[in-house]
Motif scaffolding. Sequence first.
Motif, PDB file in Angstrom:
ATOM      1  N   GLU A 179       0.960  -1.171   0.139  1.00 16.01           N
ATOM      2  CA  GLU A 179       0.037   0.038  -0.207  1.00 16.01           C
ATOM      3  C   GLU A 179       0.699   1.302  -0.047  1.00 16.01           C
ATOM      4  OE1 GLU A 179      -2.207  -3.396   1.140  1.00 16.01           O
ATOM      5  OE2 GLU A 179      -0.615  -2.488   2.158  1.00 16.01           O
ATOM      6  N   TRP A 180       2.048   1.167   0.610  1.00 16.92           N
ATOM      7  CA  TRP A 180       3.019   2.352   0.707  1.00 16.92           C
ATOM      8  C   TRP A 180       3.701   2.544  -0.649  1.00 16.92           C
ATOM      9  CZ3 TRP A 180       4.590   5.539   4.597  1.00 16.92           C
ATOM     10  CH2 TRP A 180       5.464   6.351   4.387  1.00 16.92           C
ATOM     11  N   LEU A 181       4.096   1.626  -1.270  1.00 16.00           N
ATOM     12  CA  LEU A 181       4.759   1.631  -2.717  1.00 16.00           C
ATOM     13  C   LEU A 181       3.538   1.982  -3.684  1.00 16.00           C
ATOM     14  CD1 LEU A 181       6.939  -1.288  -2.506  1.00 16.00           C
ATOM     15  CD2 LEU A 181       7.716   1.227  -2.033  1.00 16.00           C
ATOM     16  N   ASP A 182       2.460   1.485  -3.647  1.00 12.38           N
ATOM     17  CA  ASP A 182       1.644   1.736  -4.462  1.00 12.38           C
ATOM     18  C   ASP A 182       1.229   3.107  -5.145  1.00 12.38           C
ATOM     19  OD1 ASP A 182      -0.743   1.412  -6.483  1.00 12.38           O
ATOM     20  OD2 ASP A 182      -2.143   0.889  -4.611  1.00 12.38           O
ATOM     21  N   GLY A 183       1.313   3.289  -6.443  1.00 11.69           N
ATOM     22  CA  GLY A 183       1.114   4.676  -6.917  1.00 11.69           C
ATOM     23  C   GLY A 183       2.214   5.278  -7.626  1.00 11.69           C
ATOM     24  N   THR A 184       1.985   6.480  -7.887  1.00 14.42           N
ATOM     25  CA  THR A 184       3.138   7.310  -8.416  1.00 14.42           C
ATOM     26  C   THR A 184       4.101   8.235  -7.531  1.00 14.42           C
ATOM     27  OG1 THR A 184       1.766   7.712 -10.288  1.00 14.42           O
ATOM     28  CG2 THR A 184       3.927   9.163 -10.161  1.00 14.42           C
ATOM     29  N   TRP A 185       5.396   7.641  -7.819  1.00 12.73           N
ATOM     30  CA  TRP A 185       6.439   8.325  -7.133  1.00 12.73           C
ATOM     31  C   TRP A 185       7.329   9.347  -8.087  1.00 12.73           C
ATOM     32  CZ3 TRP A 185       6.986   8.063  -1.963  1.00 12.73           C
ATOM     33  CH2 TRP A 185       6.486   7.059  -1.453  1.00 12.73           C
ATOM     34  N   HIS A 186       7.788  10.405  -7.702  1.00 13.87           N
ATOM     35  CA  HIS A 186       8.604  11.307  -8.445  1.00 13.87           C
ATOM     36  C   HIS A 186      10.120  11.175  -7.918  1.00 13.87           C
ATOM     37  CE1 HIS A 186       5.027  13.319  -9.733  1.00 13.87           C
ATOM     38  NE2 HIS A 186       4.395  12.989  -8.447  1.00 13.87           N
ATOM     39  N   VAL A 187      11.099  10.794  -9.205  1.00 13.03           N
ATOM     40  CA  VAL A 187      12.508  10.600  -8.654  1.00 13.03           C
ATOM     41  C   VAL A 187      13.212  11.971  -8.684  1.00 13.03           C
ATOM     42  CG1 VAL A 187      14.500   9.339  -9.495  1.00 13.03           C
ATOM     43  CG2 VAL A 187      12.357   8.354  -9.907  1.00 13.03           C
ATOM     44  N   THR A 188      13.510  12.388  -7.406  1.00  8.98           N
ATOM     45  CA  THR A 188      14.121  13.710  -7.329  1.00  8.98           C
ATOM     46  C   THR A 188      15.578  13.784  -7.461  1.00  8.98           C
ATOM     47  OG1 THR A 188      14.227  13.561  -4.999  1.00  8.98           O
ATOM     48  CG2 THR A 188      12.077  14.242  -5.720  1.00  8.98           C
ATOM     49  N   HIS A 189      16.113  12.569  -7.136  1.00 10.99           N
ATOM     50  CA  HIS A 189      17.923  12.576  -6.865  1.00 10.99           C
ATOM     51  C   HIS A 189      18.154  11.319  -7.616  1.00 10.99           C
ATOM     52  CE1 HIS A 189      16.781  16.142  -4.442  1.00 10.99           C
ATOM     53  NE2 HIS A 189      18.004  16.495  -4.563  1.00 10.99           N
ATOM     54  N   SER A 190      19.162  11.265  -8.017  1.00  9.56           N
ATOM     55  CA  SER A 190      19.696   9.936  -8.528  1.00  9.56           C
ATOM     56  C   SER A 190      21.091   9.887  -8.467  1.00  9.56           C
ATOM     57  CB  SER A 190      19.007   9.617  -9.922  1.00  9.56           C
ATOM     58  OG  SER A 190      19.557   8.290 -10.300  1.00  9.56           O
ATOM     59  N   THR A 191      21.839   8.984  -8.769  1.00 13.12           N
ATOM     60  CA  THR A 191      23.572   8.751  -9.172  1.00 13.12           C
ATOM     61  C   THR A 191      23.463   7.721 -10.722  1.00 13.12           C
ATOM     62  OG1 THR A 191      23.517   6.558  -8.273  1.00 13.12           O
ATOM     63  CG2 THR A 191      23.955   8.458  -6.822  1.00 13.12           C
TER      64      THR A 191
END
Length: 212
Positions: free
Chosen positions: A47-59
Motif C-alpha cells: 500500500e505504501w509503494l502503490d501509486g506514482t513516485w517522483h524521482v528527485t535525485h539519483s546517481t
Amino acid sequence: MAAFTAEPASSTEPVPATSQHAFTVRPPSTKPFHTSSAYPTSPPSIEWLDGTWHVTHSTLPMWTKARNVQIKYTPVAQGSANASPVSLDDLVTYQGLDSDKIKSVHGLDKPEEGGWAWHWRGKGWLMIASSRWEVLGYGEDDSKNKWVVTYFAKTMFTPAGVDLYSRDPGGLAKETVESIKKGLVGLGHEEVGKLANELFEIKVDKGRVSKE
C-alpha cells in the motif's frame, strides 16, 4: 525535521521499531536475501509503494539527460486476487531535457524473501533485461510528504546506483535530502557512502507534473 539514523553494515544488535518520522536506513543486502536481527524494521507495505513516485535525485547516468522522471507501481496479484506475494507493475516515464516527448520503460517487479528487495524484468522488447533493486529507507518528512530511498545493483548495462523518490511532485525538502545523505554515509557501507555523495538533482518542470 525528521530524525534519521544509520544502521552500520556490521551491526548485529536489534534496532527498536521506529515511527514514520524517525526511522533507520539500512545497507544493501547480499543475495540471497535473508532475515536478520540486524534488520528489525519492517519493509514498506504494498500500500505504501502503490501509486506514482517522483524521482528527485539519483546517481544513475541515464537520468542526467532526463527530466520529469516518474515511477508508477501498481500491485499485480499472482493467480487469485488474494494471492501472496504480490508483484508490482513498474512503469517509468520521463522526458529528455530538450524534448516534450514522453518516453517509458515498462517492467514487472517480483518480491524476494524479506520484502525489501525486488527482481525487475522488462516487458515487451525489454523482456530480456533484468535487474535487482531494494529499499534502503522510507518515511515521511515534517510536511507529511512520503519518500523512499532505493538501491539498484550493478548490471551488464548500468552501474550500481541510488535514487530518492518523493510522493509530492514538488520534491523533497533540502533538509530531508541532506539528512538522507548523512544517514546513507553513516551506514559505513563503502559503496553506498560513495553513491550518497554523488547524488544529483533531477529536473522537474514545476506546475507541469500532475500530483496523483
